[in-house]
Design a protein around this motif. Structure first.
Motif, PDB file in Angstrom:
ATOM      1  N   ASN A  63      35.951  49.114 -30.628  1.00 11.87           N
ATOM      2  CA  ASN A  63      36.857  48.123 -31.188  1.00 11.87           C
ATOM      3  C   ASN A  63      36.840  48.158 -32.718  1.00 11.87           C
ATOM      4  O   ASN A  63      35.835  48.514 -33.320  1.00 11.87           O
ATOM      5  N   LYS A  64      37.949  47.753 -33.326  1.00 14.53           N
ATOM      6  CA  LYS A  64      38.074  47.742 -34.791  1.00 14.53           C
ATOM      7  C   LYS A  64      36.944  46.927 -35.436  1.00 14.53           C
ATOM      8  O   LYS A  64      36.366  47.339 -36.442  1.00 14.53           O
ATOM      9  N   ASN A  65      36.619  45.768 -34.847  1.00 20.56           N
ATOM     10  CA  ASN A  65      35.551  44.935 -35.402  1.00 20.56           C
ATOM     11  C   ASN A  65      34.192  45.623 -35.311  1.00 20.56           C
ATOM     12  O   ASN A  65      33.377  45.519 -36.228  1.00 20.56           O
ATOM     13  N   TYR A  66      33.970  46.326 -34.217  1.00 20.52           N
ATOM     14  CA  TYR A  66      32.714  47.047 -34.067  1.00 20.52           C
ATOM     15  C   TYR A  66      32.638  48.181 -35.093  1.00 20.52           C
ATOM     16  O   TYR A  66      31.607  48.358 -35.747  1.00 20.52           O
ATOM     17  N   SER A  67      33.711  48.917 -35.231  1.00 21.05           N
ATOM     18  CA  SER A  67      33.738  50.014 -36.213  1.00 21.05           C
ATOM     19  C   SER A  67      33.481  49.487 -37.625  1.00 21.05           C
ATOM     20  O   SER A  67      32.723  50.084 -38.394  1.00 21.05           O
ATOM     21  N   MET A  68      34.081  48.364 -37.940  1.00 26.47           N
ATOM     22  CA  MET A  68      33.883  47.762 -39.257  1.00 26.47           C
ATOM     23  C   MET A  68      32.430  47.321 -39.426  1.00 26.47           C
ATOM     24  O   MET A  68      31.832  47.505 -40.494  1.00 26.47           O
ATOM     25  N   CYS A  69      31.856  46.781 -38.366  1.00 27.77           N
ATOM     26  CA  CYS A  69      30.463  46.351 -38.402  1.00 27.77           C
ATOM     27  C   CYS A  69      29.537  47.545 -38.646  1.00 27.77           C
ATOM     28  O   CYS A  69      28.640  47.486 -39.494  1.00 27.77           O
ATOM     29  N   VAL A  70      29.770  48.649 -37.934  1.00 27.84           N
ATOM     30  CA  VAL A  70      28.957  49.864 -38.121  1.00 27.84           C
ATOM     31  C   VAL A  70      29.091  50.360 -39.557  1.00 27.84           C
ATOM     32  O   VAL A  70      28.086  50.697 -40.198  1.00 27.84           O
ATOM     33  N   ASP A  71      30.308  50.408 -40.078  1.00 33.92           N
ATOM     34  CA  ASP A  71      30.529  50.853 -41.462  1.00 33.92           C
ATOM     35  C   ASP A  71      29.770  49.969 -42.452  1.00 33.92           C
ATOM     36  O   ASP A  71      29.141  50.466 -43.387  1.00 33.92           O
ATOM     37  N   ASN A  72      29.834  48.653 -42.240  1.00 37.21           N
ATOM     38  CA  ASN A  72      29.135  47.733 -43.141  1.00 37.21           C
ATOM     39  C   ASN A  72      27.624  47.928 -43.076  1.00 37.21           C
ATOM     40  O   ASN A  72      26.945  47.924 -44.112  1.00 37.21           O
ATOM     41  N   ILE A  73      27.098  48.102 -41.880  1.00 34.09           N
ATOM     42  CA  ILE A  73      25.652  48.322 -41.720  1.00 34.09           C
ATOM     43  C   ILE A  73      25.246  49.623 -42.424  1.00 34.09           C
ATOM     44  O   ILE A  73      24.225  49.674 -43.115  1.00 34.09           O
ATOM     45  N   ARG A  74      26.045  50.674 -42.270  1.00 40.13           N
ATOM     46  CA  ARG A  74      25.732  51.962 -42.925  1.00 40.13           C
ATOM     47  C   ARG A  74      25.704  51.815 -44.436  1.00 40.13           C
ATOM     48  O   ARG A  74      24.852  52.394 -45.106  1.00 40.13           O
ATOM     49  N   GLN A  75      26.638  51.036 -44.969  1.00 42.73           N
ATOM     50  CA  GLN A  75      26.689  50.852 -46.425  1.00 42.73           C
ATOM     51  C   GLN A  75      25.556  49.971 -46.930  1.00 42.73           C
ATOM     52  O   GLN A  75      25.012  50.210 -48.008  1.00 42.73           O
ATOM     53  N   CYS A  76      25.207  48.958 -46.155  1.00 47.17           N
ATOM     54  CA  CYS A  76      24.172  48.018 -46.587  1.00 47.17           C
ATOM     55  C   CYS A  76      22.753  48.530 -46.332  1.00 47.17           C
ATOM     56  O   CYS A  76      21.826  48.165 -47.053  1.00 47.17           O
ATOM     57  N   LEU A  77      22.592  49.334 -45.306  1.00 44.70           N
ATOM     58  CA  LEU A  77      21.264  49.814 -44.925  1.00 44.70           C
ATOM     59  C   LEU A  77      21.244  51.344 -44.798  1.00 44.70           C
ATOM     60  O   LEU A  77      20.938  51.889 -43.740  1.00 44.70           O
ATOM     61  N   PRO A  78      21.537  52.054 -45.897  1.00 45.05           N
ATOM     62  CA  PRO A  78      21.616  53.515 -45.814  1.00 45.05           C
ATOM     63  C   PRO A  78      20.272  54.192 -45.529  1.00 45.05           C
ATOM     64  O   PRO A  78      20.248  55.323 -45.051  1.00 45.05           O
ATOM     65  N   ALA A  79      19.168  53.486 -45.777  1.00 44.08           N
ATOM     66  CA  ALA A  79      17.839  54.084 -45.550  1.00 44.08           C
ATOM     67  C   ALA A  79      17.513  54.200 -44.060  1.00 44.08           C
ATOM     68  O   ALA A  79      16.655  54.993 -43.677  1.00 44.08           O
ATOM     69  N   LEU A  80      18.191  53.430 -43.228  1.00 43.14           N
ATOM     70  CA  LEU A  80      17.934  53.506 -41.784  1.00 43.14           C
ATOM     71  C   LEU A  80      18.638  54.717 -41.198  1.00 43.14           C
ATOM     72  O   LEU A  80      19.686  55.140 -41.691  1.00 43.14           O
ATOM     73  N   ASP A  81      18.068  55.246 -40.107  1.00 44.32           N
ATOM     74  CA  ASP A  81      18.755  56.367 -39.466  1.00 44.32           C
ATOM     75  C   ASP A  81      19.960  55.831 -38.678  1.00 44.32           C
ATOM     76  O   ASP A  81      20.090  54.631 -38.442  1.00 44.32           O
ATOM     77  N   LYS A  82      20.809  56.754 -38.267  1.00 44.32           N
ATOM     78  CA  LYS A  82      22.079  56.385 -37.616  1.00 44.32           C
ATOM     79  C   LYS A  82      21.853  55.532 -36.362  1.00 44.32           C
ATOM     80  O   LYS A  82      22.569  54.559 -36.129  1.00 44.32           O
ATOM     81  N   GLN A  83      20.852  55.871 -35.561  1.00 46.67           N
ATOM     82  CA  GLN A  83      20.574  55.124 -34.329  1.00 46.67           C
ATOM     83  C   GLN A  83      20.170  53.680 -34.631  1.00 46.67           C
ATOM     84  O   GLN A  83      20.596  52.756 -33.954  1.00 46.67           O
ATOM     85  N   GLN A  84      19.336  53.484 -35.654  1.00 42.24           N
ATOM     86  CA  GLN A  84      18.932  52.126 -36.038  1.00 42.24           C
ATOM     87  C   GLN A  84      20.138  51.318 -36.516  1.00 42.24           C
ATOM     88  O   GLN A  84      20.269  50.135 -36.193  1.00 42.24           O
ATOM     89  N   GLN A  85      21.012  51.952 -37.282  1.00 41.56           N
ATOM     90  CA  GLN A  85      22.218  51.277 -37.775  1.00 41.56           C
ATOM     91  C   GLN A  85      23.103  50.842 -36.605  1.00 41.56           C
ATOM     92  O   GLN A  85      23.612  49.721 -36.583  1.00 41.56           O
ATOM     93  N   ILE A  86      23.246  51.720 -35.629  1.00 39.10           N
ATOM     94  CA  ILE A  86      24.073  51.408 -34.451  1.00 39.10           C
ATOM     95  C   ILE A  86      23.453  50.263 -33.651  1.00 39.10           C
ATOM     96  O   ILE A  86      24.160  49.361 -33.192  1.00 39.10           O
ATOM     97  N   GLN A  87      22.121  50.271 -33.507  1.00 41.08           N
ATOM     98  CA  GLN A  87      21.451  49.185 -32.784  1.00 41.08           C
ATOM     99  C   GLN A  87      21.678  47.838 -33.473  1.00 41.08           C
ATOM    100  O   GLN A  87      21.928  46.831 -32.808  1.00 41.08           O
ATOM    101  N   ILE A  88      21.612  47.824 -34.789  1.00 37.98           N
ATOM    102  CA  ILE A  88      21.847  46.590 -35.542  1.00 37.98           C
ATOM    103  C   ILE A  88      23.297  46.140 -35.375  1.00 37.98           C
ATOM    104  O   ILE A  88      23.569  44.951 -35.157  1.00 37.98           O
ATOM    105  N   ALA A  89      24.229  47.074 -35.435  1.00 33.44           N
ATOM    106  CA  ALA A  89      25.646  46.738 -35.268  1.00 33.44           C
ATOM    107  C   ALA A  89      25.907  46.179 -33.867  1.00 33.44           C
ATOM    108  O   ALA A  89      26.626  45.181 -33.712  1.00 33.44           O
ATOM    109  N   GLN A  90      25.324  46.791 -32.854  1.00 29.98           N
ATOM    110  CA  GLN A  90      25.503  46.306 -31.482  1.00 29.98           C
ATOM    111  C   GLN A  90      24.914  44.907 -31.317  1.00 29.98           C
ATOM    112  O   GLN A  90      25.525  44.042 -30.681  1.00 29.98           O
ATOM    113  N   ALA A  91      23.748  44.682 -31.899  1.00 26.33           N
ATOM    114  CA  ALA A  91      23.124  43.357 -31.828  1.00 26.33           C
ATOM    115  C   ALA A  91      23.983  42.319 -32.565  1.00 26.33           C
ATOM    116  O   ALA A  91      24.127  41.180 -32.102  1.00 26.33           O
ATOM    117  N   SER A  92      24.570  42.715 -33.671  1.00 26.90           N
ATOM    118  CA  SER A  92      25.439  41.812 -34.432  1.00 26.90           C
ATOM    119  C   SER A  92      26.665  41.401 -33.614  1.00 26.90           C
ATOM    120  O   SER A  92      27.028  40.224 -33.563  1.00 26.90           O
TER     121      SER A  92
END
Length: 176
Positions: A63-92
């Motif tokens: 979904n557009k909101n999910y994609s936006m959430c993943v993008d925001n997490i990647r920008q805010c938490l670039p030190a995390l690996d991709k899987q961690q970013q996705i887990q945070i986005a899914q939890a959000s």
């Protein structure tokens, strides 16, 4: 004071004003009203299970909101690996949908029932001290959060004025 959802039925003047001008909007309002009324009857445990399913659908459909959430997490938490970013986005997404069903539920309750459910308020003493010292206070709240509870809780303790941008649909604006 009563709950919000049951008080949504538009009065006669509002119905007449929008009946001819904006029939689609009025129909949409009544459909939303009926859906919210139905949803509010379910037990919160059932609503949480529905929220979990909805959040999984949002993630799976990318979904557009999910994609936006993943993008925001990647920008805010670039030190995390991709899987961690996705887990945070899914939890959000999951917590946001749960928050939505909680709001549907509590908006159908009487104010006294909502207030009895509040378990903890952090920082109230700061607000009360400022009021006691006759200092003005401006509360700025996020778009998503428990801002809906502020007008229910604070008038019991202090004088409160709330500002918000009215919804473009005056009937839906009554919910807000």
């Amino acid at each position: 004071t009563g709950g919000c959802i049951k008080d949504l039925k538009p009065d006669r003047q509002e119905r007449q004003k929008y009946m001819f001008k904006n029939t689609k909007r009025l129909i949409r309002f009544y459909i939303i009203f009926c859906i919210l009324k139905l949803i509010s009857k379910f037990n919160i445990t059932v609503l949480y299970k529905c929220a979990n399913l909805i959040s999984q659908l949002i993630v799976r459909c990318n979904n557009k909101n999910y994609s936006m959430c993943v993008d925001n997490i990647r920008q805010c938490l670039p030190a995390l690996d991709k899987q961690q970013q996705i887990q945070i986005a899914q939890a959000s997404i999951k917590e946001t949908v749960k928050f939505g069903v909680e709001n549907i539920k509590f908006l159908s309750w009487r104010t006294d029932k909502v207030l009895r459910r509040i378990q903890k308020i952090t920082g109230m003493e700061l607000l009360e001290r400022a009021v006691q010292d006759k200092q003005g206070v401006i509360l700025i709240t996020p778009h998503i959060g428990n801002w809906e509870l502020i007008p229910l809780l604070l008038p019991k303790k202090i004088m409160l004025t709330c500002l918000y941008k009215p919804n473009s649909n005056p009937l839906l604006d009554r919910v807000i």
